[in-house]
Scaffold this motif. Sequence first.
Motif, PDB file in Angstrom:
ATOM      1  N   SER A  60      37.554  37.308  49.072  1.00  0.00           N
ATOM      2  CA  SER A  60      36.814  36.176  48.505  1.00  0.00           C
ATOM      3  C   SER A  60      35.363  36.560  48.224  1.00  0.00           C
ATOM      4  O   SER A  60      34.774  36.095  47.237  1.00  0.00           O
ATOM      5  N   ILE A  61      34.773  37.396  49.064  1.00  0.00           N
ATOM      6  CA  ILE A  61      33.407  37.878  48.818  1.00  0.00           C
ATOM      7  C   ILE A  61      33.356  38.653  47.511  1.00  0.00           C
ATOM      8  O   ILE A  61      32.454  38.460  46.682  1.00  0.00           O
ATOM      9  N   LEU A  62      34.337  39.529  47.301  1.00  0.00           N
ATOM     10  CA  LEU A  62      34.372  40.341  46.091  1.00  0.00           C
ATOM     11  C   LEU A  62      34.559  39.465  44.851  1.00  0.00           C
ATOM     12  O   LEU A  62      33.896  39.680  43.825  1.00  0.00           O
ATOM     13  N   LEU A  63      35.441  38.484  44.934  1.00  0.00           N
ATOM     14  CA  LEU A  63      35.678  37.592  43.801  1.00  0.00           C
ATOM     15  C   LEU A  63      34.458  36.731  43.513  1.00  0.00           C
ATOM     16  O   LEU A  63      34.103  36.505  42.351  1.00  0.00           O
ATOM     17  N   LEU A  64      33.806  36.256  44.558  1.00  0.00           N
ATOM     18  CA  LEU A  64      32.639  35.398  44.380  1.00  0.00           C
ATOM     19  C   LEU A  64      31.476  36.169  43.771  1.00  0.00           C
ATOM     20  O   LEU A  64      30.802  35.672  42.850  1.00  0.00           O
ATOM     21  N   GLY A  65      31.223  37.371  44.254  1.00  0.00           N
ATOM     22  CA  GLY A  65      30.093  38.147  43.747  1.00  0.00           C
ATOM     23  C   GLY A  65      30.318  38.680  42.348  1.00  0.00           C
ATOM     24  O   GLY A  65      29.376  38.793  41.557  1.00  0.00           O
ATOM     25  N   GLY A  66      31.555  39.014  42.031  1.00  0.00           N
ATOM     26  CA  GLY A  66      31.846  39.612  40.728  1.00  0.00           C
ATOM     27  C   GLY A  66      32.550  40.937  40.930  1.00  0.00           C
ATOM     28  O   GLY A  66      31.933  41.894  41.412  1.00  0.00           O
ATOM     29  N   ILE A  67      33.827  41.002  40.559  1.00  0.00           N
ATOM     30  CA  ILE A  67      34.610  42.212  40.781  1.00  0.00           C
ATOM     31  C   ILE A  67      33.984  43.377  40.018  1.00  0.00           C
ATOM     32  O   ILE A  67      33.759  43.298  38.815  1.00  0.00           O
ATOM     33  N   GLY A  68      33.711  44.454  40.749  1.00  0.00           N
ATOM     34  CA  GLY A  68      33.129  45.639  40.140  1.00  0.00           C
ATOM     35  C   GLY A  68      31.621  45.686  40.188  1.00  0.00           C
ATOM     36  O   GLY A  68      31.025  46.711  39.859  1.00  0.00           O
ATOM     37  N   ASN A  69      30.962  44.603  40.607  1.00  0.00           N
ATOM     38  CA  ASN A  69      29.500  44.563  40.638  1.00  0.00           C
ATOM     39  C   ASN A  69      29.016  44.722  42.071  1.00  0.00           C
ATOM     40  O   ASN A  69      29.201  43.831  42.906  1.00  0.00           O
ATOM     41  N   SER A  70      28.388  45.842  42.367  1.00  0.00           N
ATOM     42  CA  SER A  70      27.910  46.114  43.725  1.00  0.00           C
ATOM     43  C   SER A  70      26.810  45.145  44.141  1.00  0.00           C
ATOM     44  O   SER A  70      26.719  44.765  45.316  1.00  0.00           O
ATOM     45  N   TRP A  71      25.963  44.741  43.194  1.00  0.00           N
ATOM     46  CA  TRP A  71      24.907  43.784  43.521  1.00  0.00           C
ATOM     47  C   TRP A  71      25.506  42.431  43.884  1.00  0.00           C
ATOM     48  O   TRP A  71      25.013  41.741  44.775  1.00  0.00           O
TER      49      TRP A  71
END
Length: 385
Positions: A319-330
């Motif tokens: 969920s963290i990855l999906l919320l932040g933006g898949i592929g975006n480290s920032w």
Amino acid sequence: MFSLRNTPAGPLTCVLTAVGITVFLALFLMAEEQTTILLYLGVGLFMLLGLKVSGLLDVLLQAARQNESLWTRLMLGMSLALILIFHDDHYSLFLLGTIMTYSIAVLGLNVQLGYAGVINFSAASFFGVGGYTAALLMANAGVPSLLALPLGGVASALTGCILLLPVLRTSGHYAALVTMAFALLFRVFLEVCPWFGGPQGIPVEGLNVLGASFMNDMRIGGLDFSFYAKYDLFALLMLCLTFGFIRRLERSWFGLSMDAVRGDEVASACFGVSIARWKITAFTMGNFISGMAGAFYAMMLAYISPANFSFADSLLFLSILLLGGIGNSWGVLVATAFVVALPEKFQVIQEYRYLIYSSIVLLMIIFRPAGLLPRRVRSYTGGMA
């Protein structure tokens, strides 16, 4: 007609933004009353909405992209400032350490899913493999903690070899089911195996660097520092190294090949790109990063049990990855701070946090599938992804 979106963005904009974020985070973490915390959340959402409507949010994002090296240093300065502000607050410093450790683990998941498109619903299991490996090596073999960290990553990478064949032979929801099954079996294995302490778990020795224990408080310049400040500084060092490595990986031909595999496996194979090679590379590399983070987290907790590495925690990472933006480290850094800090400070939603995470994921998929900070088209000239 004048538009704020066309306003020049420079280093001063980045500095002012970093100062504002640091002040807001410090006030939010200091708040104890639930009504005060709710007030800060409302103010934060109102300001974010105002920035979006006025176009200033686009200006700030543009400034960050154009001055990425400066923004990276500012993020480091913000972290150090928060550690200094909460120098003797055990709880706040532990929360900061947890955010940084989870960020490292999700960055490993980002390599798998965000770069190579390898679905992994068992990220917390590999996080746990690193933690248990470090705990057992230090307790039973006398391995120094600094050596136990990379060995935890190696153990996670080797454990991932169990899943390589089914992961390479499946895709989509079938691959998801394979990793979900592994996560559930891993939890059961920990609970029934006496070597790992069963459901009660096992104690873990604290981090020790060159004979200096991280389990003791310290005093510097008349200020008393919690022992968690040491862990935060070490976690910050690990996060900086991991973040820098992944950013360079993305811009290399390794990252280009992974992107090609994620985009279209058939077209990539037609142009001579080895699908299996890059999936294996991404899966192994991501597990190694998650394992190292898990080893450090176990040392910071000083005690681990199967409850720390459940399937629900894997969903939390996803969920963290999906919320932040898949592929975006920032995006990973922003989303981790939000997902970890909010339930911890807003105690009334503790029991419903996984329901809230699920709702957030559904809303993101419907209204903003690319995440809060969508990944931009890859470029070799720098800038935020």
